[in-house]
Design a protein around this motif. Structure first.
Motif, PDB file in Angstrom:
ATOM      1  N   LEU A 192     -16.751  17.558  36.144  1.00 19.88           N
ATOM      2  CA  LEU A 192     -18.040  18.203  35.908  1.00 19.88           C
ATOM      3  C   LEU A 192     -17.938  19.619  36.437  1.00 19.88           C
ATOM      4  CD1 LEU A 192     -20.185  15.336  37.505  1.00 19.88           C
ATOM      5  CD2 LEU A 192     -19.379  15.488  35.155  1.00 19.88           C
ATOM      6  N   PHE A 193     -18.009  20.600  35.551  1.00 19.49           N
ATOM      7  CA  PHE A 193     -17.848  21.959  36.056  1.00 19.49           C
ATOM      8  C   PHE A 193     -18.562  22.982  35.183  1.00 19.49           C
ATOM      9  CE2 PHE A 193     -14.521  23.581  33.119  1.00 19.49           C
ATOM     10  CZ  PHE A 193     -14.075  22.393  32.554  1.00 19.49           C
ATOM     11  N   SER A 194     -18.798  24.129  35.795  1.00 14.51           N
ATOM     12  CA  SER A 194     -19.431  25.244  35.088  1.00 14.51           C
ATOM     13  C   SER A 194     -18.684  26.515  35.435  1.00 14.51           C
ATOM     14  CB  SER A 194     -20.888  25.403  35.507  1.00 14.51           C
ATOM     15  OG  SER A 194     -21.604  24.220  35.247  1.00 14.51           O
ATOM     16  N   VAL A 195     -18.458  27.320  34.407  1.00 12.57           N
ATOM     17  CA  VAL A 195     -17.766  28.586  34.628  1.00 12.57           C
ATOM     18  C   VAL A 195     -18.661  29.732  34.175  1.00 12.57           C
ATOM     19  CG1 VAL A 195     -16.435  28.236  32.483  1.00 12.57           C
ATOM     20  CG2 VAL A 195     -15.660  29.921  34.128  1.00 12.57           C
ATOM     21  N   LEU A 196     -18.680  30.773  34.992  1.00  7.86           N
ATOM     22  CA  LEU A 196     -19.506  31.943  34.691  1.00  7.86           C
ATOM     23  C   LEU A 196     -18.673  32.963  33.920  1.00  7.86           C
ATOM     24  CD1 LEU A 196     -22.141  33.607  35.170  1.00  7.86           C
ATOM     25  CD2 LEU A 196     -21.050  34.450  37.275  1.00  7.86           C
ATOM     26  N   LEU A 197     -19.145  33.289  32.724  1.00  7.82           N
ATOM     27  CA  LEU A 197     -18.466  34.321  31.930  1.00  7.82           C
ATOM     28  C   LEU A 197     -19.354  35.558  31.917  1.00  7.82           C
ATOM     29  CD1 LEU A 197     -17.328  32.230  28.788  1.00  7.82           C
ATOM     30  CD2 LEU A 197     -16.102  32.596  30.932  1.00  7.82           C
ATOM     31  N   ARG A 198     -18.852  36.617  32.489  1.00 10.81           N
ATOM     32  CA  ARG A 198     -19.632  37.869  32.451  1.00 10.81           C
ATOM     33  C   ARG A 198     -19.270  38.594  31.166  1.00 10.81           C
ATOM     34  NH1 ARG A 198     -23.213  38.728  36.036  1.00 10.81           N
ATOM     35  NH2 ARG A 198     -22.942  37.833  38.112  1.00 10.81           N
ATOM     36  N   VAL A 199     -20.000  38.245  30.110  1.00  6.70           N
ATOM     37  CA  VAL A 199     -19.730  38.864  28.820  1.00  6.70           C
ATOM     38  C   VAL A 199     -20.976  39.611  28.375  1.00  6.70           C
ATOM     39  CG1 VAL A 199     -17.976  37.231  28.013  1.00  6.70           C
ATOM     40  CG2 VAL A 199     -20.375  36.686  27.671  1.00  6.70           C
ATOM     41  N   SER A 200     -20.774  40.745  27.790  1.00 10.99           N
ATOM     42  CA  SER A 200     -21.897  41.493  27.261  1.00 10.99           C
ATOM     43  C   SER A 200     -21.809  41.415  25.739  1.00 10.99           C
ATOM     44  CB  SER A 200     -21.804  42.948  27.744  1.00 10.99           C
ATOM     45  OG  SER A 200     -22.750  43.719  27.049  1.00 10.99           O
ATOM     46  N   CYS A 201     -22.783  40.753  25.139  1.00 11.83           N
ATOM     47  CA  CYS A 201     -22.699  40.543  23.685  1.00 11.83           C
ATOM     48  C   CYS A 201     -24.089  40.241  23.129  1.00 11.83           C
ATOM     49  CB  CYS A 201     -21.728  39.399  23.371  1.00 11.83           C
ATOM     50  SG  CYS A 201     -22.223  37.808  24.053  1.00 11.83           S
ATOM     51  N   PRO A 202     -24.248  40.320  21.815  1.00 12.48           N
ATOM     52  CA  PRO A 202     -25.518  39.916  21.227  1.00 12.48           C
ATOM     53  C   PRO A 202     -25.663  38.394  21.297  1.00 12.48           C
ATOM     54  CG  PRO A 202     -24.000  40.681  19.528  1.00 12.48           C
ATOM     55  CD  PRO A 202     -23.294  40.843  20.837  1.00 12.48           C
ATOM     56  N   PRO A 203     -26.903  37.869  21.307  1.00 14.86           N
ATOM     57  CA  PRO A 203     -27.113  36.414  21.406  1.00 14.86           C
ATOM     58  C   PRO A 203     -26.392  35.632  20.312  1.00 14.86           C
ATOM     59  CG  PRO A 203     -29.190  37.561  21.713  1.00 14.86           C
ATOM     60  CD  PRO A 203     -28.189  38.612  21.335  1.00 14.86           C
ATOM     61  N   ALA A 204     -26.133  36.256  19.162  1.00 20.05           N
ATOM     62  CA  ALA A 204     -25.467  35.554  18.058  1.00 20.05           C
ATOM     63  C   ALA A 204     -24.052  35.112  18.412  1.00 20.05           C
ATOM     64  CB  ALA A 204     -25.421  36.460  16.834  1.00 20.05           C
ATOM     65  N   ARG A 205     -23.471  35.702  19.470  1.00 22.21           N
ATOM     66  CA  ARG A 205     -22.106  35.313  19.870  1.00 22.21           C
ATOM     67  C   ARG A 205     -22.104  34.042  20.738  1.00 22.21           C
ATOM     68  NH1 ARG A 205     -19.399  37.919  16.383  1.00 22.21           N
ATOM     69  NH2 ARG A 205     -18.149  39.732  16.946  1.00 22.21           N
ATOM     70  N   VAL A 206     -23.268  33.598  21.191  1.00 21.67           N
ATOM     71  CA  VAL A 206     -23.292  32.447  22.116  1.00 21.67           C
ATOM     72  C   VAL A 206     -22.876  31.145  21.424  1.00 21.67           C
ATOM     73  CG1 VAL A 206     -24.719  31.085  23.699  1.00 21.67           C
ATOM     74  CG2 VAL A 206     -24.909  33.584  23.668  1.00 21.67           C
ATOM     75  N   PRO A 207     -23.412  30.813  20.231  1.00 18.76           N
ATOM     76  CA  PRO A 207     -22.948  29.573  19.587  1.00 18.76           C
ATOM     77  C   PRO A 207     -21.428  29.558  19.329  1.00 18.76           C
ATOM     78  CG  PRO A 207     -24.981  30.321  18.563  1.00 18.76           C
ATOM     79  CD  PRO A 207     -24.529  31.424  19.472  1.00 18.76           C
ATOM     80  N   PRO A 208     -20.819  30.668  18.849  1.00 19.46           N
ATOM     81  CA  PRO A 208     -19.359  30.650  18.711  1.00 19.46           C
ATOM     82  C   PRO A 208     -18.635  30.435  20.046  1.00 19.46           C
ATOM     83  CG  PRO A 208     -20.274  32.474  17.448  1.00 19.46           C
ATOM     84  CD  PRO A 208     -21.406  31.888  18.225  1.00 19.46           C
ATOM     85  N   LEU A 209     -19.188  31.025  21.115  1.00 19.39           N
ATOM     86  CA  LEU A 209     -18.568  30.814  22.433  1.00 19.39           C
ATOM     87  C   LEU A 209     -18.634  29.347  22.847  1.00 19.39           C
ATOM     88  CD1 LEU A 209     -19.557  33.497  25.097  1.00 19.39           C
ATOM     89  CD2 LEU A 209     -17.311  32.504  24.673  1.00 19.39           C
ATOM     90  N   ALA A 210     -19.785  28.722  22.555  1.00 17.87           N
ATOM     91  CA  ALA A 210     -19.948  27.305  22.894  1.00 17.87           C
ATOM     92  C   ALA A 210     -18.937  26.466  22.102  1.00 17.87           C
ATOM     93  CB  ALA A 210     -21.375  26.860  22.601  1.00 17.87           C
ATOM     94  N   LEU A 211     -18.720  26.835  20.848  1.00 13.53           N
ATOM     95  CA  LEU A 211     -17.729  26.117  20.039  1.00 13.53           C
ATOM     96  C   LEU A 211     -16.323  26.308  20.601  1.00 13.53           C
ATOM     97  CD1 LEU A 211     -19.229  26.640  16.577  1.00 13.53           C
ATOM     98  CD2 LEU A 211     -18.043  24.546  17.210  1.00 13.53           C
ATOM     99  N   ALA A 212     -16.035  27.525  21.044  1.00 17.50           N
ATOM    100  CA  ALA A 212     -14.715  27.789  21.636  1.00 17.50           C
ATOM    101  C   ALA A 212     -14.531  26.937  22.890  1.00 17.50           C
ATOM    102  CB  ALA A 212     -14.572  29.275  21.967  1.00 17.50           C
ATOM    103  N   ALA A 213     -15.604  26.752  23.652  1.00 21.58           N
ATOM    104  CA  ALA A 213     -15.506  25.921  24.862  1.00 21.58           C
ATOM    105  C   ALA A 213     -15.212  24.470  24.468  1.00 21.58           C
ATOM    106  CB  ALA A 213     -16.790  26.012  25.673  1.00 21.58           C
ATOM    107  N   GLY A 214     -15.920  23.979  23.456  1.00 20.26           N
ATOM    108  CA  GLY A 214     -15.670  22.608  22.984  1.00 20.26           C
ATOM    109  C   GLY A 214     -14.239  22.456  22.495  1.00 20.26           C
ATOM    110  N   LEU A 215     -13.742  23.493  21.834  1.00 20.17           N
ATOM    111  CA  LEU A 215     -12.375  23.447  21.308  1.00 20.17           C
ATOM    112  C   LEU A 215     -11.344  23.450  22.455  1.00 20.17           C
ATOM    113  CD1 LEU A 215     -10.746  23.452  18.674  1.00 20.17           C
ATOM    114  CD2 LEU A 215     -10.803  25.954  18.725  1.00 20.17           C
ATOM    115  N   ALA A 216     -11.644  24.221  23.503  1.00 24.90           N
ATOM    116  CA  ALA A 216     -10.733  24.256  24.663  1.00 24.90           C
ATOM    117  C   ALA A 216     -10.670  22.872  25.315  1.00 24.90           C
ATOM    118  CB  ALA A 216     -11.200  25.302  25.673  1.00 24.90           C
ATOM    119  N   VAL A 217     -11.823  22.211  25.398  1.00 25.41           N
ATOM    120  CA  VAL A 217     -11.848  20.850  25.968  1.00 25.41           C
ATOM    121  C   VAL A 217     -11.087  19.916  25.045  1.00 25.41           C
ATOM    122  CG1 VAL A 217     -13.302  18.906  26.631  1.00 25.41           C
ATOM    123  CG2 VAL A 217     -14.055  21.245  27.127  1.00 25.41           C
ATOM    124  N   ARG A 218     -11.356  20.013  23.757  1.00 24.31           N
ATOM    125  CA  ARG A 218     -10.693  19.137  22.778  1.00 24.31           C
ATOM    126  C   ARG A 218      -9.162  19.275  22.884  1.00 24.31           C
ATOM    127  NH1 ARG A 218      -6.675  19.527  19.194  1.00 24.31           N
ATOM    128  NH2 ARG A 218      -6.603  17.510  18.218  1.00 24.31           N
TER     129      ARG A 218
END
Ligand code: BTN
Length: 269
Positions: free
Chosen positions: A82-108
């Motif tokens: 169980l963990f959480s990582v802080l990403l200091r990224v500056s981006c428009p909100p539209a980039r958040v769903p792709p980031l979430a998918l990338a996180a799921g892919l990294a876990v996969r």
């Protein structure tokens, strides 16, 4: 002395050195906790206090672990990752769903390396499944300032050692221990997820999901399956036909019209 307060098990104590050996930015510093309310809350709080990009909170147990759609995430002490990582990224909100998918892919990908014989898939948007049973989930929360995202907290829960699930989850949940042929190593798994996400997050923030396309398509557990969404009181249905560069699920309705779902819960029909 904190008598009675759960502490991290020794297997996790190796994680910081594994992260360091990989040379990435995520997992530094790493806060290993026996118990907390929610590692996502720890990360969000610390982000306001200036915690750096990559800071990570790992807990053996949470009293208020959160999942998506307002659900809770419960994991027996010491059995999950169980963990959480802080990403200091500056981006428009539209980039958040792709980031979430990338996180799921990294876990996969990390689970697939730990259990090479298992068919590990992503169920859009953020679940990781084996044989239709959930093994891991991702909860991404953005910290915004005005119309821009300032930081993102990526919270990940992986069922690692659990072999027996409560009756209501049995048949719907699984774990790395159940699908792997060798005993899982939580420190390795954690370092692997963080290393992959480190590389992919930069790509996704800068250029969207395009560069992860091949891996994403190979891992897409919904592609070609009939799916239904019940978002905002209306129902939609069709055949899942991939994930676009903005992280939306592409669905082909029975009349041939292609639509894109951007949020919500998807059910296999
Ligand atoms: C989901 O599948 O709904 C997402 C589950 C995410 C759970 C993790 S556990 C670590 C982090 N802290 C939380 O409170 N939630 C995430």
């Amino acid at each position: 002395m904190n008598v009675g307060l759960p502490r991290p098990y020794p297997d996790l104590l190796r994680a910081p050195e594994l992260v360091l050996a990989r040379g990435g930015q995520l997992g530094r510093p790493m806060h290993l906790l026996g118990f907390t309310s929610s590692t996502n809350d720890d990360a969000k709080r610390a982000s306001k206090e200036g915690a750096p990009h990559g800071a990570t909170w790992v807990a053996e147990q949470q009293s208020a672990g959160r999942g998506r759609q307002g659900r809770s995430w419960v994991s027996p002490h010491g059995e999950g990752l169980l963990f959480s990582v802080l990403l200091r990224v500056s981006c428009p909100p539209a980039r958040v769903p792709p980031l979430a998918l990338a996180a799921g892919l990294a876990v996969r990908d990390a689970v697939a390396r730990a259990a090479p014989a298992a068919d590990v898939r992503i169920k859009w948007p953020n679940d990781v499944l084996v044989d239709g049973r959930k093994l891991a989930g991702v909860l991404v929360e953005a910290i915004t300032a005005g119309s821009r995202v300032q930081a993102v907290v990526v919270g990940i829960g992986i069922n690692v050692h659990t072999r027996v699930f409560p009756d209501e989850l049995e048949g719907r949940a699984t774990s790395v221990a159940r699908v792997a042929t060798t005993p899982p190593d939580r420190a390795e798994l954690l370092a692997d997820v963080l290393g992959t996400l480190d590389a992919d997050a930069h790509l996704v923030v800068g250029r969207g999901l395009g560069l992860l396309r091949r891996r994403l398509e190979a891992a897409d557990g919904l592609r070609g399956r009939r799916v239904r969404s019940e978002a905002g009181g209306s129902t939609d249905e069709g055949i899942a036909s991939g994930i676009d560069d903005d992280g939306r699920l592409v669905v082909t309705r029975d009349d041939g019209v292609r639509v894109r779902w951007s949020a919500g819960e998807v059910h296999l029909v």
